[in-house]
Enzyme design. Structure first.
Site, mmCIF file in Angstrom:
data_model
loop_
_atom_site.group_PDB
_atom_site.id
_atom_site.type_symbol
_atom_site.label_atom_id
_atom_site.label_comp_id
_atom_site.label_asym_id
_atom_site.label_seq_id
_atom_site.Cartn_x
_atom_site.Cartn_y
_atom_site.Cartn_z
ATOM 1 N N GLU A 1 -26.134 5.093 -13.611
ATOM 2 C CA GLU A 1 -25.828 5.180 -12.192
ATOM 3 C C GLU A 1 -25.171 6.523 -11.872
ATOM 4 O O GLU A 1 -24.415 7.069 -12.669
ATOM 5 C CB GLU A 1 -24.906 4.031 -11.783
ATOM 6 C CG GLU A 1 -25.600 2.688 -11.961
ATOM 7 C CD GLU A 1 -24.827 1.511 -11.385
ATOM 8 O OE1 GLU A 1 -25.471 0.649 -10.776
ATOM 9 O OE2 GLU A 1 -23.595 1.439 -11.546
ATOM 10 N N CYS B 1 -20.873 12.148 -8.693
ATOM 11 C CA CYS B 1 -20.225 11.604 -9.869
ATOM 12 C C CYS B 1 -21.323 11.280 -10.886
ATOM 13 O O CYS B 1 -22.197 10.448 -10.649
ATOM 14 C CB CYS B 1 -19.456 10.347 -9.459
ATOM 15 S SG CYS B 1 -18.610 9.572 -10.826
ATOM 16 N N CYS C 1 -12.171 0.671 -22.721
ATOM 17 C CA CYS C 1 -10.989 0.466 -21.870
ATOM 18 C C CYS C 1 -11.133 -0.888 -21.177
ATOM 19 O O CYS C 1 -12.203 -1.223 -20.677
ATOM 20 C CB CYS C 1 -10.848 1.592 -20.853
ATOM 21 S SG CYS C 1 -10.765 3.206 -21.643
ATOM 22 N N CYS D 1 -14.665 3.947 -9.182
ATOM 23 C CA CYS D 1 -14.317 4.299 -10.557
ATOM 24 C C CYS D 1 -14.304 3.057 -11.419
ATOM 25 O O CYS D 1 -13.696 2.057 -11.055
ATOM 26 C CB CYS D 1 -12.920 4.894 -10.621
ATOM 27 S SG CYS D 1 -12.789 6.441 -9.791
HETATM 28 N N1 SAH Z 1 -14.737 8.161 -19.543
HETATM 29 C C1 SAH Z 1 -14.095 9.050 -18.664
HETATM 30 C C2 SAH Z 1 -14.822 9.228 -17.348
HETATM 31 C C3 SAH Z 1 -15.446 8.025 -16.713
HETATM 32 S S1 SAH Z 1 -14.353 6.806 -16.070
HETATM 33 C C4 SAH Z 1 -12.656 8.618 -18.442
HETATM 34 O O1 SAH Z 1 -12.307 7.519 -18.832
HETATM 35 O O2 SAH Z 1 -11.894 9.419 -17.908
HETATM 36 C C5 SAH Z 1 -13.764 7.533 -14.567
HETATM 37 C C6 SAH Z 1 -12.365 7.088 -14.165
HETATM 38 O O3 SAH Z 1 -12.375 5.724 -13.724
HETATM 39 C C7 SAH Z 1 -11.364 7.137 -15.297
HETATM 40 O O4 SAH Z 1 -10.155 7.707 -14.854
HETATM 41 C C8 SAH Z 1 -11.172 5.669 -15.614
HETATM 42 O O5 SAH Z 1 -9.975 5.424 -16.275
HETATM 43 C C9 SAH Z 1 -11.249 5.072 -14.258
HETATM 44 N N2 SAH Z 1 -11.471 3.623 -14.222
HETATM 45 C C10 SAH Z 1 -12.107 2.847 -15.112
HETATM 46 N N3 SAH Z 1 -12.122 1.563 -14.698
HETATM 47 C C11 SAH Z 1 -11.469 1.532 -13.508
HETATM 48 C C12 SAH Z 1 -11.187 0.500 -12.570
HETATM 49 N N4 SAH Z 1 -11.574 -0.764 -12.763
HETATM 50 N N5 SAH Z 1 -10.519 0.841 -11.450
HETATM 51 C C13 SAH Z 1 -10.131 2.119 -11.217
HETATM 52 N N6 SAH Z 1 -10.389 3.133 -12.058
HETATM 53 C C14 SAH Z 1 -11.052 2.848 -13.199
HETATM 54 FE FE1 SF4 Z 2 -12.792 4.089 -20.785
HETATM 55 FE FE2 SF4 Z 2 -13.933 6.009 -19.296
HETATM 56 FE FE3 SF4 Z 2 -15.335 4.740 -21.203
HETATM 57 FE FE4 SF4 Z 2 -14.660 3.428 -19.017
HETATM 58 S S1 SF4 Z 2 -16.023 5.173 -19.123
HETATM 59 S S2 SF4 Z 2 -14.493 2.668 -21.140
HETATM 60 S S3 SF4 Z 2 -12.653 4.312 -18.557
HETATM 61 S S4 SF4 Z 2 -13.554 6.026 -21.506
#
Ligand code: SAH
Ligand code: SF4
Length: 344
Positions: free
Chosen positions: A92, A105, A116, A336
């Protein structure tokens, strides 16, 4: 098998055309067609003789992303695109219009290995890395959509699916290709890489003295809490992460953004805010808070407005700039952490 033109840097294209006994100006014409005219089909290349277009079509392709679904938020300013890739997997891409800029994005992987707890992409697990061509193509398709509405793409953020520093090489090549001043010409400062905190990636970026912006997804200011919600913290802990950030700031002098998804009762406390202040006070950081976006598999709730503002005030009182990010595209799961290979 044909070669994907989006995978190639200009020099590589020039060499391949040389092998086909084509002069350098042909490479320039093709480069211009792809990155300035944003033509997405080799038959569109009206600046080339027909016979060459046929020859090119037999040896090259212009990408492998097929738009399968488009969703628009009720805010009218956020659009999500689901692309099917050649191997059948899906990614996406989200396009966001603001009054002064248009930001895309971009995804860097199908799924993500970082797991995460609050992230829908993490919940998918890791499927595969995207190629540099697949990264470039997301940007070009977005620019073409904007251009058809007399608009321009101004910023690229690697905040879609995946951990960009787990796909460093492809990410780096995609940025080189998109930055080429004779082609797409997107300035390095218009890119932002968001990382969960892969220390070797931050170090590489520092060594390259890259001008791209760096955002760190911290979400917690002590190892005990961070390891619970961001498991990779047990490999790269907060102290290692801060040391890498210090080196980046020293060499690069560019402000780092700390991203923090505020989860009700988990990391929206005064204690966490104060610990965060202790970590970054007096250094060139900016804190970007976002109230957690809802995802099906995670029971956490977004921080309440008053708690988000209280958290913000503690950070600001220490002289650190802190913004609460407007949540965008939640109704279409384009926020996000909400991206996944969903086709429904
Ligand atoms: N993997 C990278 C980039 C993609 S995630 C990273 O983790 O930075 C983009 C952003 O969305 C990151 O800051 C991540 O922590 C945040 N994110 C992930 N799940 C989220 C959620 N449920 N609500 C708000 N932000 C979230
Ligand atoms: Fe964590 Fe970013 Fe990967 Fe989601 S996309 S699992 S926030 S590292």
């Amino acid at each position: 098998m044909t070669a994907n033109l989006y995978d190639l840097k200009f020099e590589e294209l020039r060499e391949l055309l040389q092998d086909l006994n084509q002069p350098t100006f042909r490479a320039k014409q093709i480069w211009q067609g792809i990155y300035q005219n944003l033509w997405t089909d080799l038959t569109d290349f009206s600046n080339l003789p027909l016979i060459l277009r046929d020859q090119l079509s037999s040896q090259f392709n212009l990408g492998g992303l097929t738009l399968e679904k488009e969703l628009s938020s009720t805010d009218g300013q956020t659009h999500k695109y689901l692309y099917r890739l050649e191997d059948g997997s899906a990614i996406e891409t989200v396009l966001m219009a603001y009054h002064d800029r248009n930001t895309v994005c971009i995804s860097s992987q199908v799924g993500c290995a970082m797991g995460c707890k609050f992230c829908a992409t993490g919940n998918m697990g890791f499927v595969r890395n995207l190629t540099s061509g697949e990264i470039v193509e997301q940007v070009i398709k977005s620019a073409a959509i904007l251009s058809s509405n007399d608009n321009r793409l101004t910023n690229v953020v690697f905040m879609g699916m995946g951990e960009p520093f787990h796909n460093y090489q492809a990410l780096r090549e995609a940025i080189v290709i998109l930055n080429d001043p004779n082609g797409f010409g997107m300035g390095k400062r218009r890119f932002t890489i968001s990382t969960v905190g892969i220390v070797p990636g931050i170090k590489k970026l520092t060594e390259e003295r890259s001008q791209v912006n760096l955002a760190i997804s911290l979400h917690a200011a002590d190892d005990q809490l961070r390891s619970k919600i961001v498991p990779i913290n047990s490999k790269y802990n907060i102290s290692a992460l801060m040391t890498a950030c210090d080196a980046y700031l020293e060499k690069n002098g560019r402000r780092i953004t700390i991203e923090w998804a505020l989860i009700d009762g988990v990391n929206d406390t005064d204690e966490q805010a104060r610990k965060l202040v202790n970590l970054i006070k007096g250094k060139l950081f900016h804190v970007n808070l976002i109230q957690l976006n809802p995802v099906d598999h995670y029971p956490g709730k977004p921080a309440m407005d008053q708690n988000a503002r209280r958290f913000q005030k503690i950070i600001e009182a220490a002289g650190i700039p802190c913004t609460i990010r407007l949540r965008r595209g939640i109704d279409i799961q384009a926020g996000c952490g909400q991206l996944a290979s969903n086709t429904n």
